[in-house]
Structures are given as structure tokens and as C-alpha cells.
Design an enzyme around this catalytic site. Structure first.
Site, PDB file in Angstrom:
ATOM      1  N   LEU A  63       0.466  -1.112   0.002  1.00 43.49           N
ATOM      2  CA  LEU A  63      -0.093   0.095  -0.123  1.00 43.49           C
ATOM      3  C   LEU A  63       0.768   1.220  -0.109  1.00 43.49           C
ATOM      4  CD1 LEU A  63      -2.758  -0.946   2.634  1.00 43.49           C
ATOM      5  CD2 LEU A  63      -2.556  -1.344  -0.067  1.00 43.49           C
ATOM      6  N   ASP A  64       0.385   2.477  -0.665  1.00 49.88           N
ATOM      7  CA  ASP A  64       0.831   3.541  -0.579  1.00 49.88           C
ATOM      8  C   ASP A  64       0.239   4.377   0.558  1.00 49.88           C
ATOM      9  OD1 ASP A  64      -1.408   4.533  -1.498  1.00 49.88           O
ATOM     10  OD2 ASP A  64      -0.666   5.150  -3.387  1.00 49.88           O
ATOM     11  N   GLN A  65       0.736   5.583   0.796  1.00 45.23           N
ATOM     12  CA  GLN A  65       0.208   6.393   1.955  1.00 45.23           C
ATOM     13  C   GLN A  65      -1.277   7.003   1.899  1.00 45.23           C
ATOM     14  OE1 GLN A  65       2.181   7.500  -0.471  1.00 45.23           O
ATOM     15  NE2 GLN A  65       1.949   9.887  -1.038  1.00 45.23           N
ATOM     16  N   PHE A  66      -2.066   6.694   0.926  1.00 39.06           N
ATOM     17  CA  PHE A  66      -3.123   6.715   0.548  1.00 39.06           C
ATOM     18  C   PHE A  66      -3.981   5.453   1.047  1.00 39.06           C
ATOM     19  CE2 PHE A  66      -1.086   9.415  -2.364  1.00 39.06           C
ATOM     20  CZ  PHE A  66      -1.572  10.640  -1.744  1.00 39.06           C
ATOM     21  N   VAL A  68      -4.063   2.535  -0.660  1.00 35.84           N
ATOM     22  CA  VAL A  68      -4.168   1.761  -1.709  1.00 35.84           C
ATOM     23  C   VAL A  68      -3.133   1.076  -2.312  1.00 35.84           C
ATOM     24  CG1 VAL A  68      -6.569   2.955  -2.323  1.00 35.84           C
ATOM     25  CG2 VAL A  68      -4.279   3.791  -3.309  1.00 35.84           C
TER      26      VAL A  68
END
EC number: 3.1.2.-
Length: 189
Positions: A63-66, A68
């Protein structure tokens, strides 16, 4: 190995049936070298012919910082789907690599349709859409489970590399495996 003739064949339009955007234009040495495979019909779901499927699950570190799946991770999913597909038709990518040769993705276009989040289960569907003496053209799709929501569409091209990492003709036994696969999965349009 291909012999240079000093002439350039016109670019050939390669149309991937699942994409409504403009066709991918690939320069080919000869317009007679591209062999479209008739092994698929766009039907969606589990009924797609000539398609290899593998189910996976999103892991937290993807996952990224958002919250997703990071866009770069989707290329890994696609590569995993390609390797598993190749293995089902008798081509072990690890053995090819150990021999000093390689089947390398030289082009990959990804169209993101919806995000995946932590814990999501999904299926990667891979199919070969055509071959030439030196190239393999493939399409991939990712669908979220259980409802088969479209997540991603990808199309790409792979080339065979020799021990010096120079493009060469795909070995005859590999082409034979694709031909055998094609004959097993022929459907009418």
C-alpha cells in the site's frame, strides 16, 4: 537470427480487442511475421477462453500513503501472472534465466480502473494475443473478487534475449508450446 535487408516494413496496427482506445502501433520487420492468436474471446468472468488465472491477496506492505495498492506494485502482479501462465504451458522462467537467456518485457501499458486495498482478494488473468518470430504480445486483466469488478487492463510485449542480452528469435520449442496452447484453446469469434 534475423538478417537485415536494408528495408523497413511499414508499421503494423496491433489491436487488442478489450481496449477501446487507439490501436498500439508496433514497427515490425515484416508484416508477415505477426501471427495473431485466435485463442480468445472477450467474455469476462471465468468463461474466458485461453486465459490463465491466478488468485492473489493484497498485502499491507504493497500500500501507499493513501491506503491503496501503489501503482508500481501492479506491474509485479502482472509479472507474476505472466510467469504462472508460462509455467502452465511448460516454460519455466527460472530455468530460462539460469540458462543465461531471458524472456524480458520490453513494453507494458497499464490502464488503472479502480484501486485495491489491504486484504482485497483479486484475480490476475493473462492471455497471449499474438506472437512473431521475436516477440510475444500479451494482455492482462485484474478483477476484484468476489464480484469481478475490473481493476486494471494491461497490454505488453516481451522479447527473447540471448546470453549477451541481445534480442533474438524465440526458440522453436517455445514457439511450439505457444502453438500447442493455441490449438487447445481455439474458439470461433
Amino acid at each position: 537470427m534475423l538478417k537485415a535487408t536494408g528495408t523497413v516494413a511499414p508499421a503494423m496496427h496491433v489491436v487488442f480487442p478489450c481496449f477501446s482506445s487507439r490501436p498500439l502501433i508496433l514497427p515490425l520487420r515484416s508484416t508477415k511475421t505477426f501471427k495473431p492468436l485466435s485463442c480468445f474471446k472477450q467474455q469476462g468472468g471465468k468463461g474466458m477462453n485461453g486465459v490463465h488465472e491466478i488468485e492473489l491477496k493484497v498485502r499491507d506492505y504493497e500500500l501507499d500513503q493513501f491506503g491503496v495498492v501503489n501503482n508500481a506494485v501492479y506491474a509485479n502482479y502482472c509479472q507474476h501472472g505472466q510467469h504462472e501462465f508460462m509455467e502452465t504451458i511448460g516454460i519455466n522462467c527460472d530455468e530460462v534465466s539460469r540458462s543465461g537467456e531471458a524472456l524480458a518485457v520490453s513494453e507494458l501499458t497499464i490502464k488503472f480502473l479502480a484501486p485495491l486495498r489491504s486484504g482485497c482478494k483479486f484475480v490476475v488473468k493473462t492471455r497471449i494475443s499474438g506472437t512473431s518470430m521475436t516477440r510475444i504480445y500479451f494482455e492482462q486483466f485484474i478483477f476484484k473478487l468476489p464480484n469481478q469488478e475490473p481493476i486494471l487492463e494491461a497490454k505488453g510485449m516481451a522479447v527473447w534475449l540471448d546470453k549477451r542480452y541481445r534480442p533474438v528469435c524465440i526458440p522453436s520449442y517455445i514457439r511450439s508450446n505457444f502453438g500447442h496452447f493455441q490449438r487447445q484453446h481455439v474458439v470461433e469469434y
